[in-house]
Design an enzyme around this catalytic site. Structure first.
Site, PDB file in Angstrom:
ATOM      1  N   ASP A   1      -5.072   3.885  -9.667  1.00 42.24           N
ATOM      2  CA  ASP A   1      -6.251   3.050  -9.862  1.00 42.24           C
ATOM      3  C   ASP A   1      -6.986   3.349 -11.322  1.00 42.24           C
ATOM      4  O   ASP A   1      -6.305   3.921 -12.109  1.00 42.24           O
ATOM      5  CB  ASP A   1      -7.364   3.815  -8.989  1.00 42.24           C
ATOM      6  CG  ASP A   1      -7.747   5.322  -9.240  1.00 42.24           C
ATOM      7  OD1 ASP A   1      -6.622   6.169  -9.532  1.00 42.24           O
ATOM      8  OD2 ASP A   1      -8.674   5.669  -9.228  1.00 42.24           O
TER       9      ASP A   1
ATOM     10  N   ASP B   1      -5.113   5.103 -19.473  1.00 47.69           N
ATOM     11  CA  ASP B   1      -5.697   5.733 -18.466  1.00 47.69           C
ATOM     12  C   ASP B   1      -5.482   5.022 -16.905  1.00 47.69           C
ATOM     13  O   ASP B   1      -6.285   4.416 -16.568  1.00 47.69           O
ATOM     14  CB  ASP B   1      -6.943   6.293 -18.514  1.00 47.69           C
ATOM     15  CG  ASP B   1      -7.511   7.126 -17.353  1.00 47.69           C
ATOM     16  OD1 ASP B   1      -6.563   7.945 -16.778  1.00 47.69           O
ATOM     17  OD2 ASP B   1      -8.737   7.523 -17.165  1.00 47.69           O
TER      18      ASP B   1
ATOM     19  N   GLU C   1      -8.007   8.426  -8.142  1.00 46.00           N
ATOM     20  CA  GLU C   1      -8.186   9.688  -8.746  1.00 46.00           C
ATOM     21  C   GLU C   1      -9.505   9.589  -9.396  1.00 46.00           C
ATOM     22  O   GLU C   1     -10.120  10.497  -9.549  1.00 46.00           O
ATOM     23  CB  GLU C   1      -7.160   9.718  -9.888  1.00 46.00           C
ATOM     24  CG  GLU C   1      -6.891  11.140 -10.529  1.00 46.00           C
ATOM     25  CD  GLU C   1      -8.247  11.024 -11.770  1.00 46.00           C
ATOM     26  OE1 GLU C   1      -8.454  12.304 -11.993  1.00 46.00           O
ATOM     27  OE2 GLU C   1      -8.407  10.359 -12.339  1.00 46.00           O
TER      28      GLU C   1
HETATM   29 ZN   LIG Z   1      -7.049   9.018 -15.459  1.00 45.87          ZN
END
Ligand SMILES: [Zn+2]
Length: 393
Positions: free
Chosen positions: A76, A107, A143
């Protein structure tokens, strides 16, 4: 022998960025990776999380026997935020000046792909024909919001036989081996509406909540609990909402609270203290005015960072990235390791080390440096090879 080229690194990352898995839709990412793995003879399981059809973890395994290294990354990404603030569409990968821009590049879709590429290359080189050991991929959902995917992996026993865990969250300048826990609470205050000229006919939910906030801050902060490596336990009220209009006594109000926990003031103790605060606030005729709900509960990760696995990572990372040193540090942020490492002891080899930079996570115009991203596939591969040859401890 498969070796992923620069073009493949970029085009596959572009495909993943185009899947806008903003805290939902990880199923599509999992299917994409499953197909990629299958094209190189690696079977994988797409596992629905909490019975969802749009959110699935991905699990794959190569090699056999002991030890087992788990490689983990989340699928995600956080919301793009204000899209107009981006230089270009956040879900279309853009390359400029050696940087790859897009939501989730840093990320952590680049880091996730490094794990997948490294596994494919290791398998195709026949590494496991000559060496004992297992590498398992655990790609997670959610997450960024509560860690549902990691929790399910843990609960279903996927971590039971694991001997080391590596999460490639963005942290290219340091290897992180410990981090604080994180907890969220919601506190609802129930009052009774009345005209503001006749407050005695009602009950002010905001006043009651204000008392609660003060008592809570005093109680936790006076404990002064700290960890030598992780730092202080911290707690903050981060959201407050209540009341309807300026001339009415408010009948309801609520706050949200985030706490960052350390082993010296851990999650169960924080919960216990909240229960006491709730009971005290509702004592006597004040009954049922305050309701406390814990909405997120991720424990801290506290390992000693002293394993051979970490030493290998430091050595390989330093050399591949051309650094003079690659420090081992503790972090305040939380990762999926909070759920995955439950029940493991301090000597368990754990590291967070990935191709992005922590400071760029969640930002507008997020990017990963192309060279670093490509180099990281080799880092993952070499660390796994050497760790399986030399031993983890
Ligand atoms: Zn992350």
């Amino acid at each position: 022998m498969k070796q992923f080229t620069e073009e493949e690194h970029v085009s596959i990352l572009a495909d993943l960025i185009a899947i806008a898995s903003v805290n939902e839709g990880e199923h599509e990412v999992a299917l994409y990776l499953q197909k990629l793995l299958a094209a190189h003879d690696i079977d994988s399981d797409v596992i629905p999380v909490d019975g969802s059809t749009t959110r699935s973890n991905l699990f794959a395994k190569i090699g056999s026997g002991k030890p087992t290294i788990a490689l983990s990354g989340h699928m995600d990404v956080v919301s793009a935020g204000n899209i107009d603030a981006w230089t270009s569409d956040p879900f279309t990968l853009r390359e400029a000046d050696g940087k790859l821009y897009g939501r989730g590049t840093n990320d952590m879709k680049a880091g996730l792909l490094n794990l997948v590429f490294a596994m494919i290359e290791l398998k195709s080189e026949g590494f496991f024909n000559e060496h004992e050991g297992t590498i398992q991929l655990m790609a997670t959902v959610g997450e960024e919001v509560g860690g549902a995917g990691a929790r399910q992996f843990y609960q279903e026993g996927y971590m039971d036989d694991v001997d080391a865990l590596w999460v490639t969250e963005p942290s290219v300048n340091d290897i992180i081996y410990a981090h604080k826990g994180s907890m969220n609470f919601r506190v609802d205050s129930y009052g009774e509406a009345a005209h503001s000229s006749l407050p005695e006919l009602g009950y002010n939910a905001i006043d009651k909540l204000a008392e609660f906030i003060n008592t809570m801050n005093e109680r936790f902060r006076s404990l002064g609990r700290t960890n030598d490596i992780l730092g202080d336990f911290v707690i903050n009220t981060t959201v407050i909402e209540g009341g309807q209009q300026v001339n009415s006594i408010p009948e309801s109000a609520h706050i949200e609270i985030n706490a960052r926990t350390v082993p010296e003031l851990d999650n169960p103790e924080v919960k216990q203290i909240f229960q006491e605060l709730e009971e005290a606030a509702n004592a006597g005729e004040e009954s049922q005015r305050i309701k406390v709900t814990c909405t997120m509960d991720l424990p801290s990760v506290f390992t000693d960072g002293a394993s051979n696995f970490i030493r290998i990572m430091q050595r390989v990372g330093q050399e591949a990235l051309g650094y003079k040193e690659l420090p081992l540090i503790a972090s305040t942020g939380v990762t999926d390791a909070a759920s995955l490492l439950q029940g493991k002891d301090e000597s368990f080899p754990f590291a967070m080390f990935g191709p992005g930079e922590t400071r760029l996570a969640h930002k507008v115009d997020e990017y990963v440096t192309k060279d670093t991203y490509i180099t990281f596939t080799q880092i993952v591969k070499q660390v796994c090879q050497q760790a399986l040859q030399e031993g983890l401890h």
